[in-house]
Scaffold this active site. Structure first.
Site, PDB file in Angstrom:
ATOM      1  N   LYS A 140      -8.152  -5.670  -2.682  1.00 47.55           N
ATOM      2  CA  LYS A 140      -6.714  -5.852  -2.858  1.00 47.55           C
ATOM      3  C   LYS A 140      -6.287  -7.304  -2.643  1.00 47.55           C
ATOM      4  CE  LYS A 140      -5.057  -1.198  -1.661  1.00 47.55           C
ATOM      5  NZ  LYS A 140      -4.106  -0.444  -0.806  1.00 47.55           N
TER       6      LYS A 140
ATOM      7  N   ASP B 224       0.865  -1.171   0.000  1.00 45.10           N
ATOM      8  CA  ASP B 224       0.000   0.000   0.000  1.00 45.10           C
ATOM      9  C   ASP B 224       0.910   1.232   0.000  1.00 45.10           C
ATOM     10  OD1 ASP B 224      -2.364   1.659   0.529  1.00 45.10           O
ATOM     11  OD2 ASP B 224      -1.491   1.869   2.534  1.00 45.10           O
ATOM     12  N   MET B 225       0.350   2.365  -0.357  1.00 43.66           N
ATOM     13  CA  MET B 225       1.175   3.573  -0.457  1.00 43.66           C
ATOM     14  C   MET B 225       0.975   4.529   0.715  1.00 43.66           C
ATOM     15  SD  MET B 225       0.909   4.045  -4.586  1.00 43.66           S
ATOM     16  CE  MET B 225       1.567   5.688  -4.521  1.00 43.66           C
ATOM     17  N   ASP B 226      -0.144   5.258   0.734  1.00 46.57           N
ATOM     18  CA  ASP B 226      -0.354   6.242   1.796  1.00 46.57           C
ATOM     19  C   ASP B 226      -0.461   5.571   3.161  1.00 46.57           C
ATOM     20  OD1 ASP B 226      -0.652   8.742   0.178  1.00 46.57           O
ATOM     21  OD2 ASP B 226      -2.277   7.575  -0.703  1.00 46.57           O
TER      22      ASP B 226
ATOM     23  N   ASN C 207      -9.001  -0.704   3.335  1.00 49.42           N
ATOM     24  CA  ASN C 207      -8.888  -1.312   2.013  1.00 49.42           C
ATOM     25  C   ASN C 207      -7.681  -2.236   1.889  1.00 49.42           C
ATOM     26  OD1 ASN C 207      -7.230   1.025   2.149  1.00 49.42           O
ATOM     27  ND2 ASN C 207      -7.198   1.214  -0.077  1.00 49.42           N
TER      28      ASN C 207
ATOM     29  N   GLY D  19      -5.438   2.354  -4.306  1.00 48.14           N
ATOM     30  CA  GLY D  19      -6.718   2.765  -4.853  1.00 48.14           C
ATOM     31  C   GLY D  19      -6.555   3.749  -5.990  1.00 48.14           C
TER      32      GLY D  19
ATOM     33  N   ASP E 149      -2.198  -0.438   5.972  1.00 54.99           N
ATOM     34  CA  ASP E 149      -2.595   0.214   7.218  1.00 54.99           C
ATOM     35  C   ASP E 149      -4.088   0.495   7.344  1.00 54.99           C
ATOM     36  OD1 ASP E 149      -2.343   2.299   5.158  1.00 54.99           O
ATOM     37  OD2 ASP E 149      -2.635   3.717   6.798  1.00 54.99           O
TER      38      ASP E 149
END
Length: 270
Positions: A196, A8-10, A222, A43, A219
Site C-alpha cells: 500500500k 484502509d477499510m476494515d 498490510n 486488499g 490498523d
C-alpha cells in the site's frame, strides 16, 4: 495542507458493524469540498469496493482506488488501471504447492476469472461474500497457464493453523514475494514490489501531489508501509502494535470515529 488521504477499510473506515458512520461521511465530504482526494486503499478487488465508493460518492472522473493492496491502482469510474504490478500463473502454482506442503488452504485472484481456488473454505466464502463475487473452483496445476495474470495469492485458515504455517515459511518466499497478514486468517502474497505504501506514493506522483501532502490511516500489517510512507501516518487505536509504533499519530478506534477525528484535527483544523 494534505491533498490526498488514503484510507484502509476494515478496522479503519468501517466500524465493527462494517458501517461508515454519519460523522465519518460528513467529515470526508468536508475534506473533499476543500479539494482533498479521498482514496480507498484495500486488499479488496474493485468489485468489492463499489458499495463504499457509492456510499461516499467517490465514483467520479478523477477519483482513484488502491485495490489489491496497491497491485492495481484504478480509476474509480472506469475501472481503467493507472498502474498494475501482478504475479503470473507460474507463481500461483509454486505457492499452491507450498500451501499443500504446509497444510493450509490457498486461493488467488485472477483478472479474468475472479476468485479462484481448488477447494472452498469458510474464509473463501467470507472473501466472496464481502466482495460480492463468485468462487471459481479450479486446479491450479492443470487449469492455469504459466503466463496467465494472477493478481495475488492468499493462504487462508483459522489463526492458529495459519500462524503455525507462517512459522514454517521457507526463506525464498520472502525473497521472491511480498508477504503480509491482512487479517488474523489471511496471509497475502503479492509481487515483491507491491504494498500500500508503494501504491500511495505512485498515485501521489501520478497526481503531482507531494509525499508531504499525503495522509494515510490504517490498523493492520498490510497498512504498515502506507502509514510509514505517508506524509502523516495515522494508526487506529485498535490497530496492531507494530503499526502504532511507526505512526506519526494514533487516533481513536474505528468504533469511536477515529478516522473522522484525525481528519478533523489535521485537515479541517477543528
Amino acid at each position: 495542507m494534505y491533498k490526498l488521504i488514503a484510507l484502509d477499510m476494515d478496522g479503519t473506515l468501517f466500524n465493527s458493524d462494517k458501517q461508515i458512520t454519519d460523522r465519518t461521511k460528513e467529515t470526508l465530504a468536508q475534506a473533499r469540498a476543500l479539494g482533498v482526494k479521498i482514496v480507498l486503499a484495500s486488499g479488496r478487488p474493485l468489485a468489492g469496493l463499489q458499495p463504499p465508493l457509492k456510499e461516499l460518492d467517490l465514483i467520479h472522473e478523477g477519483e482513484y482506488v488502491l485495490s489489491f493492496n496497491g497491485a492495481l491502482i484504478v480509476d474509480a469510474k472506469t475501472g481503467e488501471a493507472v498502474s498494475k504490478c501482478i504475479l503470473k500463473g507460474s507463481d500461483y502454482k509454486k505457492l499452491f504447492k507450498l500451501a499443500q506442503e504446509l497444510g493450509v488452504h490457498c486461493q488467488a485472484f485472477s483478472p479474468s476469472r475472479g476468485l479462484i481456488t481448488n477447494e472452498t473454505s469458510q474464509y473463501t466464502e467470507h472473501e466472496a461474500s464481502i466482495n460480492q463475487i463468485d468462487i471459481n473452483i479450479i486446479n491450479p496445476l492443470t487449469d492455469i497457464a504459466d503466463e496467465e495474470d494472477i493478481i495475488k495469492v492468499m493462504f487462508i485458515d483459522p489463526p492458529e493453523i495459519l500462524d503455525e504455517a507462517i512459522a514454517k515459511l521457507p526463506a525464498w518466499i520472502k525473497e521472491d514475494f511480498n508477504v503480509f497478514k491482512s487479517a488474523p486468517f489471511f496471509l497475502e502474497i503479492t509481487h515483491k514490489d507491491v504494498d500500500k505504501g508503494a501504491g500511495l506514493l505512485h498515485l501521489a506522483d501520478y497526481l503531482n501531489i507531494k509525499q508531504s501532502e499525503t495522509m494515510a490511516c490504517g490498523d493492520q500489517g498490510n497498512d504498515y508501509t502506507m502509514i510509514k510512507a505517508a506524509g502523516l501516518g495515522v494508526a487506529m487505536e485498535n490497530g496492531i502494535d507494530k503499526v502504532k509504533a511507526i505512526a506519526d499519530y494514533v487516533t481513536d478506534t474505528n468504533d469511536n470515529d477515529g478516522v473522522a477525528k484525525a481528519i478533523e484535527k489535521f485537515v479541517l483544523n477543528k
